[in-house]
Design an enzyme around this catalytic site. Sequence first.
Site, PDB file in Angstrom:
ATOM      1  N   LYS A 259      -9.117   5.311  -2.878  1.00  0.00           N
ATOM      2  CA  LYS A 259      -9.189   4.240  -1.879  1.00  0.00           C
ATOM      3  C   LYS A 259      -8.544   4.711  -0.582  1.00  0.00           C
ATOM      4  O   LYS A 259      -7.499   5.367  -0.586  1.00  0.00           O
ATOM      5  CB  LYS A 259      -8.482   2.982  -2.400  1.00  0.00           C
ATOM      6  CG  LYS A 259      -9.172   2.336  -3.589  1.00  0.00           C
ATOM      7  CD  LYS A 259      -8.501   1.052  -4.011  1.00  0.00           C
ATOM      8  CE  LYS A 259      -8.789  -0.054  -3.025  1.00  0.00           C
ATOM      9  NZ  LYS A 259      -8.274  -1.360  -3.516  1.00  0.00           N
TER      10      LYS A 259
ATOM     11  N   GLU B 146      -2.410   0.798  -1.073  1.00  0.00           N
ATOM     12  CA  GLU B 146      -3.782   0.528  -1.487  1.00  0.00           C
ATOM     13  C   GLU B 146      -4.162   1.311  -2.740  1.00  0.00           C
ATOM     14  O   GLU B 146      -5.058   0.894  -3.488  1.00  0.00           O
ATOM     15  CB  GLU B 146      -4.750   0.874  -0.356  1.00  0.00           C
ATOM     16  CG  GLU B 146      -4.781  -0.143   0.769  1.00  0.00           C
ATOM     17  CD  GLU B 146      -5.215  -1.517   0.273  1.00  0.00           C
ATOM     18  OE1 GLU B 146      -6.300  -1.611  -0.339  1.00  0.00           O
ATOM     19  OE2 GLU B 146      -4.454  -2.482   0.480  1.00  0.00           O
TER      20      GLU B 146
ATOM     21  N   GLU C 229      -6.107   3.462  -8.059  1.00  0.00           N
ATOM     22  CA  GLU C 229      -7.366   4.043  -7.593  1.00  0.00           C
ATOM     23  C   GLU C 229      -7.072   5.004  -6.444  1.00  0.00           C
ATOM     24  O   GLU C 229      -6.914   4.600  -5.296  1.00  0.00           O
ATOM     25  CB  GLU C 229      -8.330   2.937  -7.166  1.00  0.00           C
ATOM     26  CG  GLU C 229      -8.716   2.013  -8.310  1.00  0.00           C
ATOM     27  CD  GLU C 229      -9.585   0.847  -7.873  1.00  0.00           C
ATOM     28  OE1 GLU C 229     -10.788   1.048  -7.642  1.00  0.00           O
ATOM     29  OE2 GLU C 229      -9.040  -0.270  -7.738  1.00  0.00           O
TER      30      GLU C 229
END
Length: 464
Positions: free
Chosen positions: A317, A323, A314
């Site tokens: 993020k 992350e 993702e």
Amino acid sequence: MTPHLLTIFLLLLSSASASASGRSIGVNYGTLGGNLPSPGQVASFIKNRTIIDSVKIFDANPDILRAFAGTGISVVVAIPNSEIPSLAASRAAADAWVASSIAPFVPATRITLVLIGNEVLHSLDYTLIPHLVPAMVSIAGALVAAGFQGIKVSTAHSLGILEASDPPSTGQFRPGWDRVILAPMLAFHRHARSPFVVNSYPYFGYDANKLDYALFKLRPGSHDPGTGLAYTNMFDAMLDAVHTAMNKLGYGDVDIVVGETGWPSAADNNQYGVSPEYAAAYNHRLVRHVNSGMGTPQMPNRTIETYIFALFNEDQKPGPLAERNWGLFRPDFTPVYNSGVMRRGRRGKDAGAGSGDNNAPSAGGGKWCVAKNEATDEALRANINWTCGTGKVDCAAIQQGGACFDPDTVRSHATYVMNAYYHAAGTQDYNCDFAGTAVFTTTDPSKSRRHITYYYSLCFDYKC
């Protein structure tokens, strides 16, 4: 929770019956990424191309819930932390949420669990914490009143709820939370027959000396002097620490579900222990361990429902590089690495658009699957470990003393086992992918001067 609320809850659920979920490996489906496929494509891909049988989302997105209708895949939905106070204060608010977020989709979509917030205790937000259990009671009552007794209610905890955890026999909840919050919550779970959900990440507990332990590679294991039990991996030790803490409050019979676990494939500053190969090693062994049904030393012979974090990388993020790199797949469905969740054998009829698997099935004649020259030994060891674990390849010949043991090299062993799997699984081209570490050749490797062999044992690269 007040005695009055608990009494109401028990009356509402007195006729509810428990049923084994039968689920094992799920995945967290987040949407903070650019160019992600549509929910319909995701649902088709998961159903037809993976062994994943449940998904966990971080809201109750109606497009996602509609997409999973008719798939048979179970879905866990969540309510944001910000809604907890209103749900705790008003049963009417809980009824309205169930009417808008659950009723339109059930039974076509198999919603099985509602999570009230995420890591609320970890947030240390005392405008939320006192309202958490009452909100769980309120939603549970609304579900029962609406006729959805089969949908359970829980909340997900970080392991920050533990005051002590190593060794597992010292497991204890943080003072103040144990009796005031967690004991009433566990009473709720016992009577509702709903799970206690924890987010368990060995990644956040490893160092250079504990990497093998975190990656399910330690043998014979770490000894717990309090129980005499041996631990071969940090995942089991974390869960048993939680179980010990639950036992100390008298609730060791409540089921544990792992809401999140995983390993990033990239991190800032080339962090030691982080790469696609390390992520593949963790998730391969996790999947095999969970699906084995062996449980943990304190909870033997259990299949502990476990949700890998996460389905996609993702890129939207915030925070450090790691992350944005927890995903098993890229937005076009190509694997970031060979995680062990792909369905092997005959391809599903509808793999979903953008699956990245456009190769037509191969007849297999005159083609052999071999290790790429640039593939690392670590990646090839992971391939050996996973492939022999499928049961499709007889690995006895490459053990010491076997007919194909020599030459004793990782590359030779991996090539033999990968090629054997390719032919055993049906000679489709996608069965010679191995996260991009394999390639086809038209030269029979068994007839070359470098006779191809392979090696495998449960000890992997450790001595039994």
